[in-house]
Design a protein around this motif. Structure first.
Motif, PDB file in Angstrom:
ATOM      1  N   PHE A 183     -16.489  42.902 -15.517  1.00 56.21           N
ATOM      2  CA  PHE A 183     -16.317  42.421 -16.886  1.00 56.21           C
ATOM      3  C   PHE A 183     -14.874  41.983 -17.127  1.00 56.21           C
ATOM      4  N   LEU A 184     -13.930  42.803 -16.648  1.00 53.82           N
ATOM      5  CA  LEU A 184     -12.516  42.489 -16.831  1.00 53.82           C
ATOM      6  C   LEU A 184     -12.154  41.166 -16.175  1.00 53.82           C
ATOM      7  N   THR A 185     -12.551  40.991 -14.922  1.00 50.77           N
ATOM      8  CA  THR A 185     -12.150  39.782 -14.203  1.00 50.77           C
ATOM      9  C   THR A 185     -12.840  38.538 -14.752  1.00 50.77           C
ATOM     10  N   ASP A 186     -14.064  38.673 -15.231  1.00 50.10           N
ATOM     11  CA  ASP A 186     -14.727  37.531 -15.884  1.00 50.10           C
ATOM     12  C   ASP A 186     -13.915  37.080 -17.095  1.00 50.10           C
ATOM     13  N   GLU A 187     -13.443  38.041 -17.877  1.00 50.74           N
ATOM     14  CA  GLU A 187     -12.662  37.704 -19.063  1.00 50.74           C
ATOM     15  C   GLU A 187     -11.288  37.164 -18.680  1.00 50.74           C
ATOM     16  N   MET A 188     -10.710  37.692 -17.617  1.00 53.38           N
ATOM     17  CA  MET A 188      -9.430  37.160 -17.144  1.00 53.38           C
ATOM     18  C   MET A 188      -9.552  35.674 -16.825  1.00 53.38           C
ATOM     19  N   LEU A 189     -10.640  35.287 -16.179  1.00 47.53           N
ATOM     20  CA  LEU A 189     -10.829  33.892 -15.808  1.00 47.53           C
ATOM     21  C   LEU A 189     -11.033  33.002 -17.032  1.00 47.53           C
ATOM     22  N   LYS A 190     -11.508  33.567 -18.132  1.00 41.68           N
ATOM     23  CA  LYS A 190     -11.658  32.798 -19.372  1.00 41.68           C
ATOM     24  C   LYS A 190     -10.306  32.510 -20.017  1.00 41.68           C
ATOM     25  N   PHE A 191      -9.397  33.479 -19.942  1.00 44.17           N
ATOM     26  CA  PHE A 191      -8.135  33.372 -20.674  1.00 44.17           C
ATOM     27  C   PHE A 191      -6.959  32.879 -19.847  1.00 44.17           C
TER      28      PHE A 191
END
Length: 255
Positions: A183-191
């Motif tokens: 979940f963390l890395t998915d969000e990192m790739l968004k931002f």
């Protein structure tokens, strides 16, 4: 777990990788660490798509250093992990509790659980824990310390201690890191807007997956024993094992 030169080499390198990941999550990039990263050789064709993508992006970032690189990285660190508002999904929040609690709040059950793990391993509170014991940097530092202990035990040919330390890491990956890092890395790739933090997201996800596979393989016998003790694995024939004492659960040993 038997001593093997290949395993020993992997044990030596795991701590260094966990250390690098923890440092990049702990705070903004500074000049000294940037210089250290620029001396690093980035592997290629590792067999894991995320690891390869991560190192490729990291190499791209390090190959285009200019006078404002640290400023760009600092701005992206704030954008990715802190965000600019409080709407709940404004950043890739780096605490496990945010991703595993319904309220998306820090200092929840996950924090208490990892703190108990740290204390069981004899780790004392540190100023680096001010962001929360379930911060991704703290969890990766725990894995770094345990990797160093496993490597030292292997070098001393104390394979019982090495196995128990690696079992603790295996459980920590299952119970904590692998349960929320996706979940963390998915969000990192968004931002993320720099290759540094895009690369960090891919590298984190890929390395943890590969490390879990490594531990599954090197601890195959210990995991089978644990499964049997917990009733999750095949049960040995009663006539064959009559009078024998079951092996101790490796995960119950304190590193």
């Amino acid at each position: 777990m038997a001593k093997d030169m290949t395993v020993a080499a992997v044990l030596d390198s795991r701590a260094a990788t966990y250390s690098m990941l923890a440092r990049l999550y702990r705070g903004e990039l500074d000049a000294d660490y940037l210089a250290k990263l620029r001396q690093m050789r980035c592997p290629v064709n590792t067999g894991n798509a995320d690891v390869d993508a991560g190192y490729k992006l990291l190499h791209s970032f390090l190959s285009h250093v200019w006078e404002r690189t640290l400023e760009d990285a600092a701005r992206d660190y704030l954008r990715v992990f802190i965000g600019s508002n409080t709407t709940g999904h404004a950043a890739a929040y780096p605490n496990e509790s945010v991703h595993t609690s319904a309220e998306r709040l820090v200092m929840q059950d996950a924090r208490d659980e990892v703190l108990a793990v740290y204390r069981a391993a004899g780790l004392e509170s540190s100023s680096r824990w001010r962001s929360g014991e379930d911060h991704i940097a703290c969890e990766l530092e725990y894995m770094q310390v345990m990797s160093e202990r496993a490597a030292a035990a292997c070098a001393a040919e104390d394979m019982t201690k090495a196995a128990s330390t690696l079992m603790a890491q295996h459980h920590f990956l299952d119970d904590h890191l692998l349960g929320w890092v996706g979940f963390l890395t998915d969000e990192m790739l968004k931002f993320a807007q720099t290759d540094l933090y895009r690369g960090l997201a891919h590298l984190t996800r890929g390395f943890l997956t590969e490390d879990k596979a490594f531990l599954d393989e090197v601890l195959a016998e210990e995991l089978d024993v644990e499964a049997q003790l917990h009733g999750d694995g095949p049960v040995a024939d009663a006539d064959e094992d009559a009078g024998e004492t079951a092996p101790a659960d490796p995960s119950s040993q304190v590193a």
